[in-house]
Design a protein around this motif. Structure first.
Motif, PDB file in Angstrom:
ATOM      1  N   GLN A   1      35.153  43.893  45.315  1.00  0.00           N
ATOM      2  CA  GLN A   1      34.921  42.575  44.739  1.00  0.00           C
ATOM      3  C   GLN A   1      34.666  41.671  45.660  1.00  0.00           C
ATOM      4  O   GLN A   1      33.755  40.612  45.215  1.00  0.00           O
ATOM      5  CB  GLN A   1      36.429  42.029  43.964  1.00  0.00           C
ATOM      6  N   TYR A   2      35.002  41.911  47.124  1.00  0.00           N
ATOM      7  CA  TYR A   2      34.665  40.861  48.088  1.00  0.00           C
ATOM      8  C   TYR A   2      33.261  40.596  48.081  1.00  0.00           C
ATOM      9  O   TYR A   2      32.878  39.646  48.092  1.00  0.00           O
ATOM     10  CB  TYR A   2      35.179  41.645  49.181  1.00  0.00           C
ATOM     11  N   PRO A   3      32.535  41.584  48.143  1.00  0.00           N
ATOM     12  CA  PRO A   3      30.749  41.354  48.427  1.00  0.00           C
ATOM     13  C   PRO A   3      30.272  40.677  47.010  1.00  0.00           C
ATOM     14  O   PRO A   3      29.466  39.706  47.154  1.00  0.00           O
ATOM     15  CB  PRO A   3      30.331  42.682  48.474  1.00  0.00           C
ATOM     16  N   LEU A   4      30.885  41.082  45.870  1.00  0.00           N
ATOM     17  CA  LEU A   4      30.160  40.472  44.810  1.00  0.00           C
ATOM     18  C   LEU A   4      30.589  38.700  44.414  1.00  0.00           C
ATOM     19  O   LEU A   4      29.820  38.076  44.358  1.00  0.00           O
ATOM     20  CB  LEU A   4      30.872  41.053  43.482  1.00  0.00           C
ATOM     21  N   PHE A   5      31.891  38.485  44.738  1.00  0.00           N
ATOM     22  CA  PHE A   5      32.542  37.092  44.840  1.00  0.00           C
ATOM     23  C   PHE A   5      31.891  36.344  46.011  1.00  0.00           C
ATOM     24  O   PHE A   5      31.326  35.246  45.752  1.00  0.00           O
ATOM     25  CB  PHE A   5      33.761  37.037  44.817  1.00  0.00           C
ATOM     26  N   ALA A   6      31.516  36.967  46.958  1.00  0.00           N
ATOM     27  CA  ALA A   6      30.941  36.232  48.047  1.00  0.00           C
ATOM     28  C   ALA A   6      29.437  36.051  47.853  1.00  0.00           C
ATOM     29  O   ALA A   6      28.923  34.949  48.416  1.00  0.00           O
ATOM     30  CB  ALA A   6      31.046  37.123  49.297  1.00  0.00           C
ATOM     31  N   ALA A   7      28.947  36.648  46.963  1.00  0.00           N
ATOM     32  CA  ALA A   7      27.440  36.553  46.696  1.00  0.00           C
ATOM     33  C   ALA A   7      27.295  35.540  45.311  1.00  0.00           C
ATOM     34  O   ALA A   7      26.380  35.236  44.986  1.00  0.00           O
ATOM     35  CB  ALA A   7      26.745  37.759  46.136  1.00  0.00           C
ATOM     36  N   GLY A   8      28.539  35.073  45.004  1.00  0.00           N
ATOM     37  CA  GLY A   8      28.625  34.350  43.709  1.00  0.00           C
ATOM     38  C   GLY A   8      28.522  34.938  42.547  1.00  0.00           C
ATOM     39  O   GLY A   8      27.995  34.189  41.465  1.00  0.00           O
ATOM     40  N   LEU A   9      28.658  36.075  42.393  1.00  0.00           N
ATOM     41  CA  LEU A   9      28.444  36.935  41.322  1.00  0.00           C
ATOM     42  C   LEU A   9      29.869  37.511  40.671  1.00  0.00           C
ATOM     43  O   LEU A   9      29.622  38.236  39.688  1.00  0.00           O
ATOM     44  CB  LEU A   9      27.740  38.259  41.500  1.00  0.00           C
ATOM     45  N   GLY A  10      30.950  36.786  41.245  1.00  0.00           N
ATOM     46  CA  GLY A  10      32.257  37.384  40.506  1.00  0.00           C
ATOM     47  C   GLY A  10      32.585  36.545  39.393  1.00  0.00           C
ATOM     48  O   GLY A  10      31.951  35.264  39.013  1.00  0.00           O
ATOM     49  N   GLY A  11      33.456  36.914  38.776  1.00  0.00           N
ATOM     50  CA  GLY A  11      34.151  36.317  37.453  1.00  0.00           C
ATOM     51  C   GLY A  11      35.295  36.957  36.819  1.00  0.00           C
ATOM     52  O   GLY A  11      35.629  38.371  37.369  1.00  0.00           O
ATOM     53  N   PRO A  12      35.895  36.462  35.771  1.00  0.00           N
ATOM     54  CA  PRO A  12      37.164  37.229  35.412  1.00  0.00           C
ATOM     55  C   PRO A  12      36.573  38.526  34.385  1.00  0.00           C
ATOM     56  O   PRO A  12      35.346  38.467  34.060  1.00  0.00           O
ATOM     57  CB  PRO A  12      37.597  36.219  34.204  1.00  0.00           C
ATOM     58  N   LEU A  13      37.359  39.421  34.372  1.00  0.00           N
ATOM     59  CA  LEU A  13      37.184  40.711  33.492  1.00  0.00           C
ATOM     60  C   LEU A  13      37.638  40.629  32.217  1.00  0.00           C
ATOM     61  O   LEU A  13      38.977  40.212  31.923  1.00  0.00           O
ATOM     62  CB  LEU A  13      37.854  41.729  34.341  1.00  0.00           C
ATOM     63  N   GLY A  14      37.073  40.786  31.253  1.00  0.00           N
ATOM     64  CA  GLY A  14      37.337  40.735  29.856  1.00  0.00           C
ATOM     65  C   GLY A  14      37.724  39.394  29.588  1.00  0.00           C
ATOM     66  O   GLY A  14      37.134  38.457  29.965  1.00  0.00           O
ATOM     67  N   ASP A  15      38.813  39.228  28.670  1.00  0.00           N
ATOM     68  CA  ASP A  15      39.321  37.806  28.499  1.00  0.00           C
ATOM     69  C   ASP A  15      39.957  37.217  29.747  1.00  0.00           C
ATOM     70  O   ASP A  15      40.219  35.811  29.592  1.00  0.00           O
ATOM     71  CB  ASP A  15      40.041  37.725  27.093  1.00  0.00           C
ATOM     72  N   GLY A  16      40.494  37.918  30.902  1.00  0.00           N
ATOM     73  CA  GLY A  16      40.974  37.345  31.888  1.00  0.00           C
ATOM     74  C   GLY A  16      42.465  36.987  31.758  1.00  0.00           C
ATOM     75  O   GLY A  16      42.840  36.445  32.608  1.00  0.00           O
ATOM     76  N   GLN A  17      43.098  37.518  30.609  1.00  0.00           N
ATOM     77  CA  GLN A  17      44.420  36.939  30.461  1.00  0.00           C
ATOM     78  C   GLN A  17      45.646  38.208  30.753  1.00  0.00           C
ATOM     79  O   GLN A  17      46.686  38.322  30.913  1.00  0.00           O
ATOM     80  CB  GLN A  17      44.664  37.059  28.994  1.00  0.00           C
ATOM     81  N   GLN A  18      44.961  39.366  31.565  1.00  0.00           N
ATOM     82  CA  GLN A  18      45.559  40.460  31.751  1.00  0.00           C
ATOM     83  C   GLN A  18      46.424  40.077  33.260  1.00  0.00           C
ATOM     84  O   GLN A  18      45.889  39.346  33.997  1.00  0.00           O
ATOM     85  CB  GLN A  18      44.802  41.993  31.938  1.00  0.00           C
ATOM     86  N   TRP A  19      47.907  40.528  33.302  1.00  0.00           N
ATOM     87  CA  TRP A  19      48.534  40.320  34.520  1.00  0.00           C
ATOM     88  C   TRP A  19      48.158  41.151  35.348  1.00  0.00           C
ATOM     89  O   TRP A  19      47.797  42.501  35.407  1.00  0.00           O
ATOM     90  CB  TRP A  19      49.992  40.421  34.202  1.00  0.00           C
ATOM     91  N   GLN A  20      47.943  40.747  36.772  1.00  0.00           N
ATOM     92  CA  GLN A  20      47.921  41.578  37.776  1.00  0.00           C
ATOM     93  C   GLN A  20      48.832  41.436  38.863  1.00  0.00           C
ATOM     94  O   GLN A  20      49.382  40.466  39.456  1.00  0.00           O
ATOM     95  CB  GLN A  20      46.263  40.989  38.619  1.00  0.00           C
ATOM     96  N   ALA A  21      49.424  42.527  38.937  1.00  0.00           N
ATOM     97  CA  ALA A  21      50.512  42.494  39.925  1.00  0.00           C
ATOM     98  C   ALA A  21      50.005  43.355  41.320  1.00  0.00           C
ATOM     99  O   ALA A  21      49.609  44.295  41.572  1.00  0.00           O
ATOM    100  CB  ALA A  21      51.593  43.786  39.717  1.00  0.00           C
ATOM    101  N   TRP A  22      49.911  42.295  42.311  1.00  0.00           N
ATOM    102  CA  TRP A  22      49.126  42.566  43.559  1.00  0.00           C
ATOM    103  C   TRP A  22      50.169  42.483  44.820  1.00  0.00           C
ATOM    104  O   TRP A  22      51.218  42.060  44.650  1.00  0.00           O
ATOM    105  CB  TRP A  22      47.956  41.587  43.695  1.00  0.00           C
ATOM    106  N   ILE A  23      49.702  43.202  45.793  1.00  0.00           N
ATOM    107  CA  ILE A  23      50.565  43.048  47.044  1.00  0.00           C
ATOM    108  C   ILE A  23      49.510  42.987  48.169  1.00  0.00           C
ATOM    109  O   ILE A  23      48.549  43.934  48.413  1.00  0.00           O
ATOM    110  CB  ILE A  23      51.559  44.242  47.260  1.00  0.00           C
ATOM    111  N   GLY A  24      49.675  42.041  49.144  1.00  0.00           N
ATOM    112  CA  GLY A  24      48.862  42.467  50.319  1.00  0.00           C
ATOM    113  C   GLY A  24      49.301  43.428  51.255  1.00  0.00           C
ATOM    114  O   GLY A  24      50.272  44.029  51.261  1.00  0.00           O
ATOM    115  N   ILE A  25      48.306  43.899  51.958  1.00  0.00           N
ATOM    116  CA  ILE A  25      48.326  45.109  52.750  1.00  0.00           C
ATOM    117  C   ILE A  25      49.517  45.094  53.702  1.00  0.00           C
ATOM    118  O   ILE A  25      50.143  46.039  53.704  1.00  0.00           O
ATOM    119  CB  ILE A  25      46.896  45.590  53.244  1.00  0.00           C
ATOM    120  N   ASP A  26      49.544  44.181  54.323  1.00  0.00           N
ATOM    121  CA  ASP A  26      50.553  43.704  55.344  1.00  0.00           C
ATOM    122  C   ASP A  26      52.122  43.709  54.907  1.00  0.00           C
ATOM    123  O   ASP A  26      53.061  44.462  55.296  1.00  0.00           O
ATOM    124  CB  ASP A  26      50.269  42.612  56.273  1.00  0.00           C
TER     125      ASP A  26
END
Length: 447
Positions: free
Chosen positions: A318-343
């Motif tokens: 996702q990083y290069p896509l968003f850095a180029a201004g080409l990013g956005g939500p996926l589908g309706d964007g309402q799905q929950w994302q359980a994330w965790i930083g690598i550290d």
């Protein structure tokens, strides 16, 4: 031209200098957004050599010299053809700040523009301070040096975790598929591991497994299952049977256990298993560790959320896509994302080694899950880009198929780390924005 940057860390000068001397220090301090791979670490700050691999096959050879413990060491670029183009001398100074703190000073003499170096140095200082703080919490909780056997040590998570462990004073023995090189590697035959593979080991961290990402064809399903169930069971059996072997067995797992869509239900370790291929896979994967548990070993199954780092996984895509201004939500964007930083993920695995209160499944996810549209907006804000290009569900279905899209790209899991929060676990980055700012070198500017 030159650049000087400094920061004060909460640790005595001899301890800080000793941290830099341990294996893994350069890995921990290398920003994950940089296109560089650590090919070799220096074994001596007074007369050692580190090799960093850059794109196009270019190697940056850093020769160390001038070490005066615990006050200073120097590294200089010493490799053609880069040294014909780049001048580089990096002096690392360590000054006492009474009563028990240290000012870490980086003085760089180089023709590399200073603007390209500031974010790197800021990251290094934050990472060092955070690692030392996490180390102090671990020591206070009873951490002692261990010998840890690790599979998957060269993967994205394994690389970060192995370096965290060695800078904390642990010995990591890498279990590798190919020929072992040196005393800290052992050859691991997945189907019939050597009877002495885990001899003299205090703990096992098992990370290896084929990537789940992909179209859920019969072949892909088989590869994913075969790389996890059998090898995990064999390793757990060996751990159970080894005299003078491990007392702790920590195995990777996944939040796929909860199924692809549980609505807004908060999912904790006590929640029921969901439906689908991944839920079934994770259940069998965790059950494969039973031989170790039955033998009295403390077994922990780390149900990992979406690990965040530009060095791998979803954020790397996702990083290069968003850095180029080409990013956005996926589908309706309402799905929950359980994330965790690598550290934070590395800290959790580390805690599993020394905290006797952790056993069974634990959710390795940040305490603040977000919906996909909030994730997209946060990433775009950190990168100072818009997030207007919504990606229809048809997009990932062309690559992953319907089932792969439902279980991976559009999965909605509001997972909470209940076991860890009940134990008062400290997350470095409990909120998404601070995590992304650190990982992408975009901190909030002072003032």
């Amino acid at each position: 031209m030159g650049l000087t940057s400094s920061a004060v860390v909460e640790a005595p000068r001899p301890e800080v200098f000793a941290w830099f001397q341990r294996p893994g220090a350069i890995v921990r301090l290398t920003p994950p957004w940089m296109p560089v791979r650590i090919k070799r670490e220096a074994t001596d700050l007074a007369d050692g050599t580190a090799v960093l691999g850059f794109p196009l096959g270019l190697d940056w050879v850093a020769r160390h010299s001038g070490a005066v413990a615990p006050a200073q060491f120097v590294d200089e670029l010493d490799s053609a053809p880069l040294r014909w183009l780049v001048h580089w001398r990096h002096t690392h100074d360590f000054e006492e700040v009474p009563p028990n703190r240290t000012r870490v000073i980086d003085r760089i003499d180089s023709n590399v523009p200073a603007v390209m170096l500031r974010s790197m140095l800021a990251y290094r200082h934050r990472q060092l301070a955070d690692d030392l703080a996490a180390r102090d919490r671990a020591i206070e909780a009873g951490m002692r040096p261990l010998t840890v056997a690790m599979t998957g040590s060269h993967g994205t998570i394994g690389t970060a975790l192995a370096a965290l462990l060695t800078t904390n004073g642990h010995r990591v023995i890498r279990l590798v598929r190919g020929q072992a090189e040196g005393p800290d590697e052992r050859r691991w035959d997945v189907e019939t591991p050597d009877a002495n593979l885990l001899q003299g080991v205090d703990a096992v961290i098992h990370l290896a497994g084929a990537s789940i990402a992909g179209r859920f064809t019969p072949e892909h399903r088989k590869a994913v299952r075969d790389s996890r169930i059998g090898p995990t069971r064999q390793l757990a059996r060996l751990a159970a049977e080894t005299t003078d072997g491990p007392q702790v067995f920590v195995s990777a797992s996944a939040i796929g256990y909860y199924g692809p869509d549980r609505g807004d239900e908060p999912l904790t370790e006590g929640s029921s298993r969901g439906d689908g291929f991944l839920a079934s896979l994770v259940e069998d994967w965790e059950q494969a560790t039973e031989p170790a548990a039955a033998a009295g070993l403390r077994v922990v199954n780390v149900r990992t959320g979406l690990a965040q780092t530009p060095a791998g996984g979803v954020l790397q895509l996702q990083y290069p896509l968003f850095a180029a201004g080409l990013g956005g939500p996926l589908g309706d964007g309402q799905q929950w994302q359980a994330w965790i930083g690598i550290d934070d993920l590395a800290d959790i695995y580390h805690r599993c080694l020394y905290d006797a209160d952790l056993s069974g499944p634990i959710n390795a996810a940040a305490p603040e899950p977000v919906r996909n549209d909030e994730y997209s907006a946060t990433l775009a804000r950190v990168l100072h880009r818009p997030a207007l290009l919504r990606v229809p569900a048809l997009g990932p279905r062309l690559i992953l198929g319907k089932e792969g899209t439902d279980e991976l790209a559009l999965a909605s899991q509001r997972v909470l780390p209940r076991r860890l929060t009940d134990l008062g676990h400290t997350f470095r980055h409990p909120d998404l924005e601070s995590a992304l700012r650190h990982l992408l070198g975009r901190p909030v500017k002072a003032g």
